[in-house]
Scaffold this motif. Sequence first.
Motif, mmCIF file in Angstrom:
data_model
loop_
_atom_site.group_PDB
_atom_site.id
_atom_site.type_symbol
_atom_site.label_atom_id
_atom_site.label_comp_id
_atom_site.label_asym_id
_atom_site.label_seq_id
_atom_site.Cartn_x
_atom_site.Cartn_y
_atom_site.Cartn_z
ATOM 1 N N GLN A 1 10.808 -0.419 -5.977
ATOM 2 C CA GLN A 1 10.512 1.012 -5.925
ATOM 3 C C GLN A 1 9.022 1.257 -5.733
ATOM 4 O O GLN A 1 8.610 2.122 -4.968
ATOM 5 N N GLN B 1 14.539 4.957 2.860
ATOM 6 C CA GLN B 1 15.823 5.482 3.325
ATOM 7 C C GLN B 1 16.705 5.968 2.177
ATOM 8 O O GLN B 1 17.639 6.719 2.383
ATOM 9 N N TYR B 2 16.364 5.536 0.961
ATOM 10 C CA TYR B 2 17.196 5.963 -0.162
ATOM 11 C C TYR B 2 16.860 7.359 -0.660
ATOM 12 O O TYR B 2 17.531 7.895 -1.518
ATOM 13 N N ARG B 3 15.771 7.922 -0.148
ATOM 14 C CA ARG B 3 15.348 9.217 -0.690
ATOM 15 C C ARG B 3 16.227 10.347 -0.221
ATOM 16 O O ARG B 3 16.739 10.329 0.847
#
Lengths: 218, 252
Positions: free
Chosen positions: A140, A216-218
């Motif tokens: 992260q 891309q996870y946001r």
Amino acid sequence: MGLDFSILPAYADILWQGTLWTIALTVLSMFFSLAGGVVFAVLQLSRHAIIRWPVAGFAWLFMGTPLLLQLFLIYFGLVQIGLDLNAFVAGVIALSLHFAVYNSEIIRSAIVAVDKGQYEAARSLGLSQFQAMRKAIVPQAVANVTPALGNMMIALLKESALVSVIGVMELTLSAQRAISDSFRPFEFYIAAGAIYYVLNLGLEQAVRVAERRSAQYR
Amino acid sequence: MSEPIVKIRGLKKNFGSLQVLKGIDMDIDQGQIFALIGASGSGKSTLLRTINQLEEVTEGEIWFDGELVNQKLPHRQREAHLNRLRQNIGMVFQHFNLFPHLTAIENVTMAPLMLGRVNKAEAIEQAKKLLDKVGLSDRGDYYPSKLSGGQKQRVAIARSLAMNPKLMLFDEVTSALDPELVGEVNRVMKALAEEDMTMIIVTHDLRFAEDVSDHVIFMADGLVVEEGPPSLVFRAPQEDRTKSFLQQVFND
């Protein structure tokens, strides 16, 4: 004597070789400076002062002195204590350490900024401190600072020109060789500059892709 | 009679000069559902967090499954001891704390894979079952940012269950949710309760506590003020502080 770029093709080979060396130098140093950055960052967050302090001192030393001097020290200085590195290896080591220190500052602040709940969640599942760092926190943190790390990598590519002074035939030194043969400094410095610019464009694209993928996870 | 799965004796906890737990005793048997209620600052979350040692204790003993949780050990041994214990104690948090960089299914498989419990295929199969159990079989590939609060919390429950814990700790797990999402999380917890999972639930949702628990503990100022079956604590409280707390909450 006007500008005449038609001289360049005759020296394409030496410029191409120089470009390849610059790429090799940069890619290797990027890898080690990022890996080293993560390691230094984690060590600096250790509970033990005996681990923290040497790393902090080392970082302080590398941030407070010129890269050029570090390069000389590693290449010419270490010979005295019996460590005879070839110029390329010395260059990679100097660039890697120098940028690892900067990267570690960026990564360390990003690790601290990750919500404490993430660490607690990982520990509550039975993961060790190290596992929690590796799987939950560091990915992260690194994703959060991909743009900042990208800028460091672009700086690294440009700073790699310094390694020419210890005789690594990278792009800048190759241009100089062509110049001393052709007596055409303007053309070759511009050509070398253009190549650096193109390499940096490519690197910027790569950073953008990395940015998008890491976020891309946001 | 068998030994309680959680046994707490004389538990005290200070934060600096502030004493937040002032001597707690508690016995929880296998399969029991405990609800911890009380005003904010009463110490109930802290108590919960001492059980898996996210909070260290100042004094007293916590036993889990026949082992002293807060043993004095050298750092390394203590870490190993806690890692082992925590694998058997699931915890769900108020703010979910899902790993945002992992998909729902990766959140669930992470710990079992990391700790070498299962191989990848087994982990995925188990995770699918768990997501199905919490009603999210179609959300496995979603990142947490694409899930609602209620869905996140259900993934978080599945993540904890993936370690096959013997005890589940719930720390105000519906407090951060929009009211219309509370029900779906409560239903999952209730289903878990019906499977005889041992659970300790810290909650402000008194109706849910009454509905699901078989033992209620009312805390105030770091002490247990009153405890007993929900029918007694909620319907016929003995202590004045319990009465005024319940009155306050139910009048809101």
